[in-house]
Design a protein around this motif. Sequence first.
Motif, short mmCIF file in Angstrom:
data_model
loop_
_atom_site.label_atom_id
_atom_site.label_comp_id
_atom_site.label_asym_id
_atom_site.label_seq_id
_atom_site.Cartn_x
_atom_site.Cartn_y
_atom_site.Cartn_z
N ILE A 1 0.85 -1.19 0.00
CA ILE A 1 0.00 0.00 0.00
C ILE A 1 0.88 1.24 0.00
O ILE A 1 1.78 1.37 0.83
N GLY A 2 0.62 2.13 -0.95
CA GLY A 2 1.33 3.39 -1.02
C GLY A 2 0.54 4.48 -0.33
O GLY A 2 -0.65 4.69 -0.64
N LEU A 3 1.16 5.16 0.60
CA LEU A 3 0.52 6.25 1.33
C LEU A 3 1.21 7.57 0.97
O LEU A 3 2.42 7.60 0.77
N GLY A 4 0.44 8.65 0.90
CA GLY A 4 1.01 9.94 0.57
C GLY A 4 0.74 10.31 -0.87
O GLY A 4 0.37 9.47 -1.71
N SER A 5 0.93 11.59 -1.19
CA SER A 5 0.66 12.07 -2.54
C SER A 5 1.54 11.34 -3.56
O SER A 5 2.71 11.08 -3.30
N SER A 6 0.93 10.98 -4.68
CA SER A 6 1.57 10.34 -5.85
C SER A 6 1.97 8.89 -5.61
O SER A 6 2.42 8.22 -6.55
N SER A 7 1.82 8.34 -4.40
CA SER A 7 2.21 6.96 -4.13
C SER A 7 1.38 5.99 -4.96
O SER A 7 0.22 6.24 -5.26
N ILE A 8 2.00 4.86 -5.29
CA ILE A 8 1.32 3.81 -6.04
C ILE A 8 1.21 2.57 -5.15
O ILE A 8 2.18 2.15 -4.53
N SER A 9 0.01 2.00 -5.13
CA SER A 9 -0.25 0.77 -4.39
C SER A 9 -0.33 -0.41 -5.36
O SER A 9 -0.68 -0.25 -6.53
N ASP A 10 -0.02 -1.59 -4.85
CA ASP A 10 0.00 -2.80 -5.66
C ASP A 10 -0.66 -3.93 -4.86
O ASP A 10 -0.14 -4.36 -3.84
N SER A 11 -1.83 -4.38 -5.35
CA SER A 11 -2.52 -5.49 -4.69
C SER A 11 -2.21 -6.83 -5.35
O SER A 11 -2.83 -7.83 -5.00
N TRP A 12 -1.28 -6.82 -6.28
CA TRP A 12 -0.94 -7.95 -7.15
C TRP A 12 -1.95 -8.09 -8.28
O TRP A 12 -1.61 -8.30 -9.43
N TYR A 13 -3.22 -7.89 -7.96
CA TYR A 13 -4.27 -7.97 -8.98
C TYR A 13 -4.58 -6.61 -9.60
O TYR A 13 -5.31 -6.52 -10.58
N GLY A 14 -4.04 -5.55 -8.98
CA GLY A 14 -4.32 -4.22 -9.49
C GLY A 14 -3.34 -3.20 -8.94
O GLY A 14 -2.66 -3.42 -7.94
N PHE A 15 -3.24 -2.07 -9.64
CA PHE A 15 -2.42 -0.93 -9.22
C PHE A 15 -3.34 0.27 -9.03
O PHE A 15 -4.36 0.40 -9.72
N ALA A 16 -2.97 1.16 -8.12
CA ALA A 16 -3.72 2.40 -7.92
C ALA A 16 -2.75 3.50 -7.53
O ALA A 16 -1.91 3.30 -6.65
N GLN A 17 -2.87 4.64 -8.19
CA GLN A 17 -1.99 5.77 -7.86
C GLN A 17 -2.78 6.88 -7.18
O GLN A 17 -3.88 7.23 -7.59
N ASN A 18 -2.17 7.44 -6.14
CA ASN A 18 -2.77 8.56 -5.42
C ASN A 18 -2.67 9.85 -6.22
O ASN A 18 -1.83 9.99 -7.11
N GLU A 19 -3.52 10.80 -5.85
CA GLU A 19 -3.45 12.14 -6.43
C GLU A 19 -2.02 12.67 -6.34
O GLU A 19 -1.35 12.51 -5.31
N LYS A 20 -1.56 13.30 -7.43
CA LYS A 20 -0.15 13.69 -7.49
C LYS A 20 0.14 14.97 -6.73
O LYS A 20 1.22 15.10 -6.13
N THR A 21 -0.76 15.93 -6.76
CA THR A 21 -0.48 17.17 -6.04
C THR A 21 -0.94 17.05 -4.59
O THR A 21 -1.92 16.36 -4.28
N ILE A 22 -0.24 17.72 -3.72
CA ILE A 22 -0.57 17.67 -2.30
C ILE A 22 -1.97 18.24 -2.06
O ILE A 22 -2.73 17.72 -1.24
N GLU A 23 -2.33 19.30 -2.81
CA GLU A 23 -3.64 19.93 -2.63
C GLU A 23 -4.77 18.96 -2.99
O GLU A 23 -5.76 18.85 -2.26
N ASP A 24 -4.64 18.25 -4.12
CA ASP A 24 -5.67 17.29 -4.52
C ASP A 24 -5.73 16.11 -3.54
O ASP A 24 -6.80 15.58 -3.26
N TYR A 25 -4.56 15.72 -3.07
CA TYR A 25 -4.47 14.63 -2.09
C TYR A 25 -5.24 15.01 -0.82
O TYR A 25 -6.06 14.24 -0.30
N TYR A 26 -5.00 16.23 -0.31
CA TYR A 26 -5.70 16.69 0.89
C TYR A 26 -7.21 16.78 0.64
O TYR A 26 -8.03 16.42 1.50
N ALA A 27 -7.59 17.27 -0.54
CA ALA A 27 -9.01 17.48 -0.84
C ALA A 27 -9.79 16.17 -0.81
O ALA A 27 -10.91 16.12 -0.31
N ARG A 28 -9.19 15.12 -1.35
CA ARG A 28 -9.88 13.82 -1.36
C ARG A 28 -10.03 13.28 0.06
O ARG A 28 -11.06 12.71 0.42
N LEU A 29 -8.99 13.45 0.87
CA LEU A 29 -9.05 12.95 2.24
C LEU A 29 -10.06 13.73 3.08
O LEU A 29 -10.70 13.17 3.97
N GLU A 30 -10.22 15.01 2.78
CA GLU A 30 -11.22 15.80 3.51
C GLU A 30 -12.63 15.27 3.26
O GLU A 30 -13.53 15.45 4.08
#
Length: 454
Positions: A323-352
């Motif tokens: 699991i990737g935590l933080g802005s722009s981090s990429i997670s890998d479940s083996w069956y799939g990949f997911a990338q977090n919002e790249k900018t810190i502002e967008d990252y904060y906005a989604r968490l809010e």
Amino acid sequence: MTTSLVQKYNVPGPRYTSYPTVPYWEDESFSGKIWQDTFIRSFNESNASEGISLYIHLPFCESLCTFCGCHKRITKRHEVENPYIEAVLKEWNLYCDMFPERPIIKEIHLGGGTPTFFSPENLKTLIDGLFLRAERAEHHEFSFEGHPNNTTREHLKQLYDLGFRRVSFGVQDYSETVQKAIHRIQPFHNVAKVTFWAKEIGYTSVSHDLIFGLPFQTLEDVVDTIEKTKSLSPDRLAFYSYAHVPWIKGNGQRGFKDEDVPKDDEKRRLYEIGKQLLTKKGYHEIGMDHFALKRDNMFTSFREGKLHRNFMGYTSSKTQLMIGLGSSSISDSWYGFAQNEKTIEDYYARLEKNELPVFKGHFLTNEDLIIRKHILNLMCQFTTSWDESHLYFKELPEVISQLDEMENDGLLIIQNNAITVTEKGKPFVRNICMAFDLRLKRKAPQTQLFSMTV
């Protein structure tokens, strides 16, 4: 290495921290709900037996290094630390809310950016916060990237007390001319100081990152850097190619001209001489561009066939779920990949909004999973086999045919339903993996997406 081989195989190609590579993700079919299903499936399959890995992206840097291709935010304002840590822990808690049981953390890697931009106290807050809802694996492996100019003894001691035993210091090159060009003024005594501190405190693996192919870099620079590095005896090394991709990273890599960067045979010679020196000094090649002394667990992992590669790079053991935590981090479940919002502002906005901050990803098909396994085998063990039926795919004869020429050039051996990369072929392992990359073959990029393979 002959000139003809370099000219022949020096083409743009992926570094294969994932398959499919990010430009070939099918973003249009990605959904947050399906992503949750894949990581819960992976968690259920692996948490008890393997544990999980966490990559935490800490994006802040006080100055811009012009060789860097990472997502970062340049600032000298350290009041950004607390809000960012609060956001990362909120993201982690969103994941914990979905896990069916308490997670067991086997690996943590703090990357950046500059993790040591954060104070020791705030790093403690971060790590302690993770374990409010998780357990440590019995044989856990925690590591972080340290900047020699701002890593203090307090950083090293605090993280050691939290269970960290591996630290990687970015060295790049000791030439003052090169350092000025890449905006990374870093005297040898700074690196020596933090290396000795780490060993004195008890870190069992100290790594140095070196780069060849930097602007204005000469053969004498590479030799001098390796001689100085050997005097500090790091347990492992990354000795990798500078990825000159100004069309992707913009002005950050325009602090010098294209003609200032070593190319083709000149660049390859830097690698070949550097590799010879490292070998003479007791370092063994481990995977692509990595070297380790026999005392390092990466060497043991390679010899035992346990080396793994993911978005954190090479790791000495595998976890199915990262699991990737933080802005722009990429997670890998083996069956799939997911990338977090790249900018810190967008990252904060989604968490809010109490949402996982992922914005794109890819779900692997059965074909993807087979190809991924072959590429991982080649990257981690320099060999792969299709002796078992589940590793066979219908395009394999075409792949083998494409590799015939590489076999004729002495880069690999094809026999007994297996491919083995030769010593001569190791610098071209990216090219060999590209023969398996069905997505790249089916849709050749119209613009340059990747750095050169040589």
